[in-house]
Design a protein around this motif. Structure first.
Motif, short mmCIF file in Angstrom:
data_model
loop_
_atom_site.label_atom_id
_atom_site.label_comp_id
_atom_site.label_asym_id
_atom_site.label_seq_id
_atom_site.Cartn_x
_atom_site.Cartn_y
_atom_site.Cartn_z
N LEU A 71 0.85 -1.20 0.00
CA LEU A 71 0.00 0.00 0.00
C LEU A 71 0.87 1.23 0.00
N CYS A 250 6.38 -17.20 4.61
CA CYS A 250 5.91 -16.37 5.72
C CYS A 250 6.49 -14.95 5.59
N PHE A 251 5.70 -13.99 6.01
CA PHE A 251 6.17 -12.61 5.85
C PHE A 251 5.76 -11.73 7.02
N PHE A 278 9.60 -14.59 15.89
CA PHE A 278 8.54 -14.86 14.91
C PHE A 278 7.16 -15.03 15.55
N VAL A 281 4.44 -12.30 20.99
CA VAL A 281 3.36 -11.31 21.01
C VAL A 281 3.74 -10.15 21.93
N PRO B 19 -6.33 -7.52 -0.10
CA PRO B 19 -6.87 -7.73 1.26
C PRO B 19 -6.20 -6.85 2.30
N TYR B 20 -5.23 -6.06 1.86
CA TYR B 20 -4.46 -5.27 2.82
C TYR B 20 -4.95 -3.83 2.95
N VAL B 21 -5.93 -3.45 2.13
CA VAL B 21 -6.43 -2.07 2.19
C VAL B 21 -7.42 -1.95 3.36
N GLU B 67 -0.22 -2.21 12.08
CA GLU B 67 -1.49 -2.73 12.56
C GLU B 67 -1.26 -3.70 13.71
N ARG B 108 -9.14 -3.37 9.38
CA ARG B 108 -9.48 -4.48 8.46
C ARG B 108 -10.15 -5.56 9.28
N ARG B 249 0.50 -13.93 17.47
CA ARG B 249 0.94 -12.80 16.67
C ARG B 249 0.22 -12.83 15.33
N LYS B 251 -0.20 -10.76 11.43
CA LYS B 251 0.25 -9.69 10.54
C LYS B 251 -0.71 -9.48 9.39
N CYS B 252 -1.15 -10.59 8.77
CA CYS B 252 -1.96 -10.42 7.55
C CYS B 252 -3.45 -10.58 7.81
N VAL B 254 -5.23 -12.97 6.86
CA VAL B 254 -5.88 -13.72 5.79
C VAL B 254 -5.23 -15.08 5.53
N LYS B 256 -2.00 -16.15 5.50
CA LYS B 256 -0.82 -16.26 4.65
C LYS B 256 0.49 -16.06 5.41
N CYS B 257 0.55 -15.07 6.29
CA CYS B 257 1.86 -14.62 6.80
C CYS B 257 2.52 -15.61 7.74
N GLY B 258 1.75 -16.53 8.32
CA GLY B 258 2.34 -17.61 9.10
C GLY B 258 2.56 -17.32 10.58
N HIS B 259 2.44 -16.07 11.02
CA HIS B 259 2.78 -15.76 12.41
C HIS B 259 1.85 -16.40 13.42
#
Lengths: 345, 286
Positions: A71, A250-251, A278, A281, B19-21, B67, B108, B249, B251-252, B254, B256-259
């Motif tokens: 974004l 992962c990101f 990773f 929290v 999905p990030y907006v 976020e 979101r 934790r 991050k996304c 949705v 995907k991010c794995g946290h």
């Protein structure tokens, strides 16, 4: 092998194909960098070198960059604009394991809430695969990724003279017919590839001691194995394995603000489950504070967790994590150890 | 034709919405609840965001800071605004604490699975909340108290570090009036504290439980779950009738991010609310 699927091009035709692609597209290919095979942008055919063994870094960065903008925001105007950075590009020199890895990434980013950043880039990417030969870390034969049938546009099998060519998409056929001259492959050329594949199949130094379909079950019973504490004690938690893995996706998401303090970008950067914070929290509780648990998590993701969701092993047997590990943790050796423990029970 | 040709090549993904907006929201009111927590009443510019269930969460953010995953704390069925109770613990939440009435925030969601209210109907419910766990619990309590006729006996055990950290004090009279049996406990009492002292599990034996018709709900700090579950087992509440909400934790949001992953489960997709029985296959959960 069905000879209708196969075409033949000469070395000269291959040069023409690559040169033609370079004229039209941004092209990434394999080159030698610091003595090792690596993917890099190329601007002439002479820079390209096709390798038998895998590159140190996978090609995932061209589809899932290490840093990409999601974004653009303006704090003053209170706006967020989605950014999709994708352009037409070609990747030459991906091996069978790499292309399998790509099809897994496709499933991940297309599943559930689709990710337009990855998918639009993938749609605009032309994949040209090339044949390979195992080194001492490769074990694709054991995880079913030694050959590939989909996910590429063109796949090249090097012959003594010229290349046998398979096309995997309409785009691949179009490029082949437009940018080079090909003819249907002759029977003896197909035989030559088959013979080479037999040699390849018999040349693996590393293999897994259980069939691929049994691996999720073996991992499921390995939670209490002493292996995890042993490798956890030597692991640095550096995340190199995540970095080089073609299926680690992962990101993290971060905000970067420009010096004017009004505009900025929300960016996605690679993250890795082997890195200490990773799963940490706010308030500093870390759900995977031990390296042993992080290793268990990563290995299970490759052989079990994601298998349930996407119906495929997420380890493609490229051996990159083993090749790069500073303390020689070898994913195939560890898996074989778990197989041995399982067989003893 | 394969997945590559079908899904990847034959679609114009640039038209797939990102999905990030986030959606803009306006801060309507801010209440300082305790030293560390503030309650924000926010009106989202897109009213679709108000369509949530208790137990779900949102990614609440500010450009430049990022976020953070925040649980919904208002009851369901809101038409204009919703509520988030936020503890200032990190970069994002500290920035959120600087927001005042009229300021803009970006959201979101909702993400994850909420509590299944249908399954709770006709049952006694024993809520056990520890610390900030009362924040998502309040959304569920409000939903249930709005419709007390549909449920059996309702009990809440709520533990706090000290009396000053107790959240939503001013609402307790109303909750009790609606039929909630409330029991409070603190770890470190003040000299004026007349209530129970000790962890939440000290109060569970005092509650009368009919295991055949009781649903247990646990939300609290990571260390609390194991002990409360043991106390529930003493009361013969079975694992298929116990629900927990787990923090991870994010991050996304949705998947995907794995946290947020707990073994094979993505908390932002299959959680944060889990049936305890389903956690048997996820040893990392508690």
């Amino acid at each position: 092998m069905d000879n209708k699927k196969y075409a033949f091009i000469t070395e000269k035709d291959f040069k023409g194909l690559v040169t033609g692609l370079i004229k039209e597209y941004k092209v990434f290919g394999t080159i030698k960098k610091d003595g090792f095979p690596a993917f890099a942008g190329i601007t002439s055919f002479d820079e390209l070198e096709l390798f038998q063994s895998p590159t140190h870094l996978s090609a995932k960065e061209f589809l899932f960059p290490q840093r990409e903008t999601l974004l653009k925001f303006n704090i003053q105007n209170k706006t967020h604009e989605p950014v999709i950075e994708s352009g037409e590009q070609v990747i030459i020199g991906m091996h069978s394991c790499d292309i399998h890895a790509l099809t897994l990434m496709d499933r991940v980013f297309a599943a559930g809430t689709p990710d337009p950043n990855y998918l639009s880039r993938r749609a605009k990417t032309i994949i040209i695969g090339t044949e390979c030969f195992p080194d001492k870390f490769c074990f694709c034969k054991s995880v079913g990724t030694m050959t590939v049938e989909e996910g590429f546009d063109i796949f090249l099998h090097k012959l003594k003279k010229g290349f046998l060519v398979r096309t995997g998409s309409v785009k691949g056929e179009e490029i082949l017919s437009r940018l080079t001259k090909s003819r249907p492959a002759a029977f003896k050329e197909i035989k030559e590839v088959e013979a080479l594949q037999k040699v390849k199949e018999g040349s693996f130094i590393t293999t897994l001691d259980a069939p691929a379909e049994e691996l999720p079950g073996i991992y499921e019973k390995s939670d209490n194995s002493p292996v995890w504490d042993r490798i956890g004690a030597i692991c640095y938690g550096c995340g190199s394995c995540n970095h080089v893995c073609p299926t680690c996706y992962c990101f993290d998401i971060k905000d970067e603000v420009k010096a004017n303090l009004k505009e900025g970008e929300r960016v996605r950067v690679w993250d890795g489950c082997m890195v200490e914070d990773f799963a940490k929290v706010a308030g500093d509780h870390n759900f995977r504070g031990l390296r042993a648990n992080r290793l268990k998590h990563r290995f299970n993701r490759k052989f079990r967790y994601l298998t349930g969701k996407f119906d495929a092993l997420f380890c493609v047997g490229c051996g990159r994590c083993s090749r790069t590990c500073l303390v020689n943790i070898n994913i195939a050796e560890i898996t074989n150890e778990l197989i041995r423990e399982h067989n003893k029970k | 034709m394969n997945l590559y040709e079908n899904i990847i090549k034959n679609n114009n993904h640039t038209e797939t919405p990102s999905p990030y907006v986030p959606v803009m929201g306006t801060v309507e009111r801010v209440t300082r609840v305790t030293e560390h927590e503030r309650l924000f009443v926010i009106a989202p510019s897109n009213k679709e965001l108000l369509n949530y269930c208790p137990g779900q969460f949102y990614m609440v953010g500010l450009p430049g800071y990022g976020e953070a995953p925040i649980s919904i704390t208002s009851g369901p069925g809101q038409e204009k605004e919703f509520e988030f109770c936020i503890r200032a613990v990190g970069n994002v939440t500290n920035a959120l604490h600087r927001l005042r009435k009229g300021d803009t925030v970006f959201i979101r969601g909702p993400f994850g699975t909420g509590f299944n209210l249908e399954e709770m109907k006709g049952k006694d419910i024993l809520f056990v909340a520890g610390g900030i766990g009362i924040v998502p619990m309040r959304s569920l309590i409000k939903a249930v108290l709005n419709d007390t006729k549909s449920y059996g006996r309702l009990s809440l055990i709520y533990g706090s570090r000290n009396p000053d950290d107790i959240l939503y004090k001013e609402e307790f009279e109303e909750w009790k009036a609606k039929g909630l049996d409330m029991r409070l406990t603190v770890d470190k009492p003040h000299p004026t504290w007349k209530g129970n002292v000790g962890v939440v599990t000290t109060l569970i034996p005092k509650i009368e439980v009919d295991p055949a018709r009781t649903i247990g709900v646990i939300i609290g700090p990571p260390v609390m779950y194991k002990f409360v579950i043991l106390s529930f087992r003493d009361k013969k509440i079975t694992d298929d009738k116990i629900f927990v909400s787990l923090e991870r934790r994010m991050k996304c949001g949705v998947g995907k991010c794995g946290h947020c992953q707990i073994n094979s489960s993505y908390v932002c997709q299959e959680g944060p609310v889990y049936r305890l029985k389903d956690l048997h296959s996820l040893p990392e959960a508690i």
